[in-house]
Design a protein around this motif. Structure first.
Motif, PDB file in Angstrom:
ATOM      1  N   ASP A 109      33.513  50.056  28.046  1.00 38.88           N
ATOM      2  CA  ASP A 109      33.846  51.050  29.061  1.00 38.88           C
ATOM      3  C   ASP A 109      35.183  50.631  29.667  1.00 38.88           C
ATOM      4  OD1 ASP A 109      33.398  49.122  31.066  1.00 38.88           O
ATOM      5  OD2 ASP A 109      31.454  49.931  31.623  1.00 38.88           O
ATOM      6  N   GLN A 110      35.701  51.412  30.622  1.00 35.60           N
ATOM      7  CA  GLN A 110      37.029  51.125  31.159  1.00 35.60           C
ATOM      8  C   GLN A 110      37.126  49.717  31.723  1.00 35.60           C
ATOM      9  OE1 GLN A 110      38.447  55.408  32.662  1.00 35.60           O
ATOM     10  NE2 GLN A 110      39.182  53.769  33.888  1.00 35.60           N
ATOM     11  N   GLN A 111      36.152  49.317  32.546  1.00 35.18           N
ATOM     12  CA  GLN A 111      36.199  47.987  33.156  1.00 35.18           C
ATOM     13  C   GLN A 111      36.074  46.890  32.101  1.00 35.18           C
ATOM     14  OE1 GLN A 111      33.044  48.469  36.023  1.00 35.18           O
ATOM     15  NE2 GLN A 111      34.497  48.829  37.676  1.00 35.18           N
ATOM     16  N   GLU A 112      35.219  47.107  31.122  1.00 38.25           N
ATOM     17  CA  GLU A 112      35.069  46.106  30.062  1.00 38.25           C
ATOM     18  C   GLU A 112      36.336  46.008  29.222  1.00 38.25           C
ATOM     19  OE1 GLU A 112      31.643  47.799  28.202  1.00 38.25           O
ATOM     20  OE2 GLU A 112      30.241  46.509  29.284  1.00 38.25           O
ATOM     21  N   LEU A 113      37.010  47.140  29.003  1.00 36.49           N
ATOM     22  CA  LEU A 113      38.261  47.138  28.245  1.00 36.49           C
ATOM     23  C   LEU A 113      39.314  46.312  28.971  1.00 36.49           C
ATOM     24  CD1 LEU A 113      39.956  48.194  25.832  1.00 36.49           C
ATOM     25  CD2 LEU A 113      40.542  50.169  27.266  1.00 36.49           C
ATOM     26  N   MET A 118      42.373  41.385  29.192  1.00 38.47           N
ATOM     27  CA  MET A 118      42.918  40.301  30.007  1.00 38.47           C
ATOM     28  C   MET A 118      42.477  38.933  29.458  1.00 38.47           C
ATOM     29  SD  MET A 118      44.919  41.570  32.188  1.00 38.47           S
ATOM     30  CE  MET A 118      45.223  40.227  33.315  1.00 38.47           C
ATOM     31  N   GLU A 119      41.245  38.846  28.981  1.00 45.54           N
ATOM     32  CA  GLU A 119      40.738  37.569  28.483  1.00 45.54           C
ATOM     33  C   GLU A 119      41.223  37.240  27.076  1.00 45.54           C
ATOM     34  OE1 GLU A 119      36.484  37.883  28.825  1.00 45.54           O
ATOM     35  OE2 GLU A 119      36.518  37.596  31.003  1.00 45.54           O
ATOM     36  N   ASN A 120      41.400  38.261  26.219  1.00 51.28           N
ATOM     37  CA  ASN A 120      41.678  38.007  24.810  1.00 51.28           C
ATOM     38  C   ASN A 120      43.082  38.372  24.331  1.00 51.28           C
ATOM     39  OD1 ASN A 120      38.876  37.215  23.954  1.00 51.28           O
ATOM     40  ND2 ASN A 120      38.469  39.210  24.846  1.00 51.28           N
ATOM     41  N   HIS A 121      43.777  39.205  25.075  1.00 52.65           N
ATOM     42  CA  HIS A 121      45.070  39.692  24.568  1.00 52.65           C
ATOM     43  C   HIS A 121      46.183  39.610  25.608  1.00 52.65           C
ATOM     44  CE1 HIS A 121      42.694  41.141  21.223  1.00 52.65           C
ATOM     45  NE2 HIS A 121      41.939  41.847  22.054  1.00 52.65           N
ATOM     46  N   ARG A 122      46.020  38.728  26.588  1.00 56.96           N
ATOM     47  CA  ARG A 122      46.980  38.631  27.694  1.00 56.96           C
ATOM     48  C   ARG A 122      48.415  38.430  27.208  1.00 56.96           C
ATOM     49  NH1 ARG A 122      46.899  37.378  33.225  1.00 56.96           N
ATOM     50  NH2 ARG A 122      44.652  37.192  33.234  1.00 56.96           N
ATOM     51  N   ASN A 123      48.607  37.671  26.139  1.00 61.88           N
ATOM     52  CA  ASN A 123      49.965  37.358  25.671  1.00 61.88           C
ATOM     53  C   ASN A 123      50.351  38.104  24.406  1.00 61.88           C
ATOM     54  OD1 ASN A 123      50.436  35.480  27.782  1.00 61.88           O
ATOM     55  ND2 ASN A 123      49.116  34.013  26.716  1.00 61.88           N
ATOM     56  N   ASP A 124      49.621  39.156  24.074  1.00 58.53           N
ATOM     57  CA  ASP A 124      49.936  39.929  22.866  1.00 58.53           C
ATOM     58  C   ASP A 124      51.114  40.854  23.157  1.00 58.53           C
ATOM     59  OD1 ASP A 124      49.991  41.720  20.661  1.00 58.53           O
ATOM     60  OD2 ASP A 124      47.875  41.297  20.291  1.00 58.53           O
ATOM     61  N   PRO A 125      52.243  40.675  22.464  1.00 59.15           N
ATOM     62  CA  PRO A 125      53.441  41.474  22.751  1.00 59.15           C
ATOM     63  C   PRO A 125      53.444  42.859  22.086  1.00 59.15           C
ATOM     64  CG  PRO A 125      53.915  39.923  21.010  1.00 59.15           C
ATOM     65  CD  PRO A 125      52.485  39.674  21.429  1.00 59.15           C
TER      66      PRO A 125
END
Length: 185
Positions: A109-113, A118-125
């Motif tokens: 859902d939106q919050q889970e997304l 934030m937890e898994n793709h914070r530094n994905d450019p």
């Protein structure tokens, strides 16, 4: 900006202004003490109970005011002011759960997304399409966000279902919003 809105901007390698999207130096962020003083000194009536509350505490008061909660519970659903000639689409997209545009994780859902990204793709450019926006009637399924995490944090803090009736056309929604606005003032 309030600290809560600005904080996510400060947690990325190259922060962008949440309003104009221009890069800025976090060391040059300063509190607007004059604005804080004004918010702490000006009072306004709550739209539910009419109690005078400082603007600094209004958001907190409104979220716990029983009369405001009652008004929201009794708020009528939007209905077309006039019958619409626009057909209701048969292939209505899923607006409840989404797929992560980075890794394909499903049923978020939106919050889970937001949490997942934030937890898994914070530094994905990589530039990616926002699955929430692309599911909306006005969304562009080909538009890739330059900074998807900032977009998520600033554009999707609430559920559109709370504010949008997807079953009416744009003109009927405008008329209903105008009527509601006039009735509140």
């Amino acid at each position: 900006f309030c600290g809560e809105c600005l904080q996510p901007c400060l947690q990325v390698p190259s922060p962008l202004c949440p309003l104009c999207r221009v890069p800025f130096d976090p060391k040059k962020v300063e509190k607007a003490s004059s604005v804080e003083k004004q918010l702490a000194s000006y009072k306004a009536p709550c739209r539910g109970c009419s109690k005078k509350v400082t603007l600094a505490k209004m958001r907190s008061h409104v979220s716990s005011c029983a009369k405001v909660q009652e008004q929201m519970a009794n708020c009528p659903k939007f209905v077309p002011v006039v019958p619409t000639s626009q057909p209701i689409p048969s292939n209505i997209p899923n607006r409840s759960t989404f797929v992560c545009p980075y890794c394909g994780a499903r049923n978020l859902d939106q919050q889970e997304l937001v949490k997942h990204c934030m937890e898994n793709h914070r530094n994905d450019p990589n530039k990616v399409v926002c699955p929430v926006c692309s599911a909306m009637p006005w969304g562009d399924p080909s538009y890739k966000s330059a900074n998807f995490l900032q977009h998520l944090l600033h554009r999707h803090k609430f559920s559109y279902d709370t504010f949008v009736d997807y079953n009416i056309d744009e003109e009927a929604a405008l008329q209903a919003a105008l009527a509601l606005s006039l009735s509140e003032n």
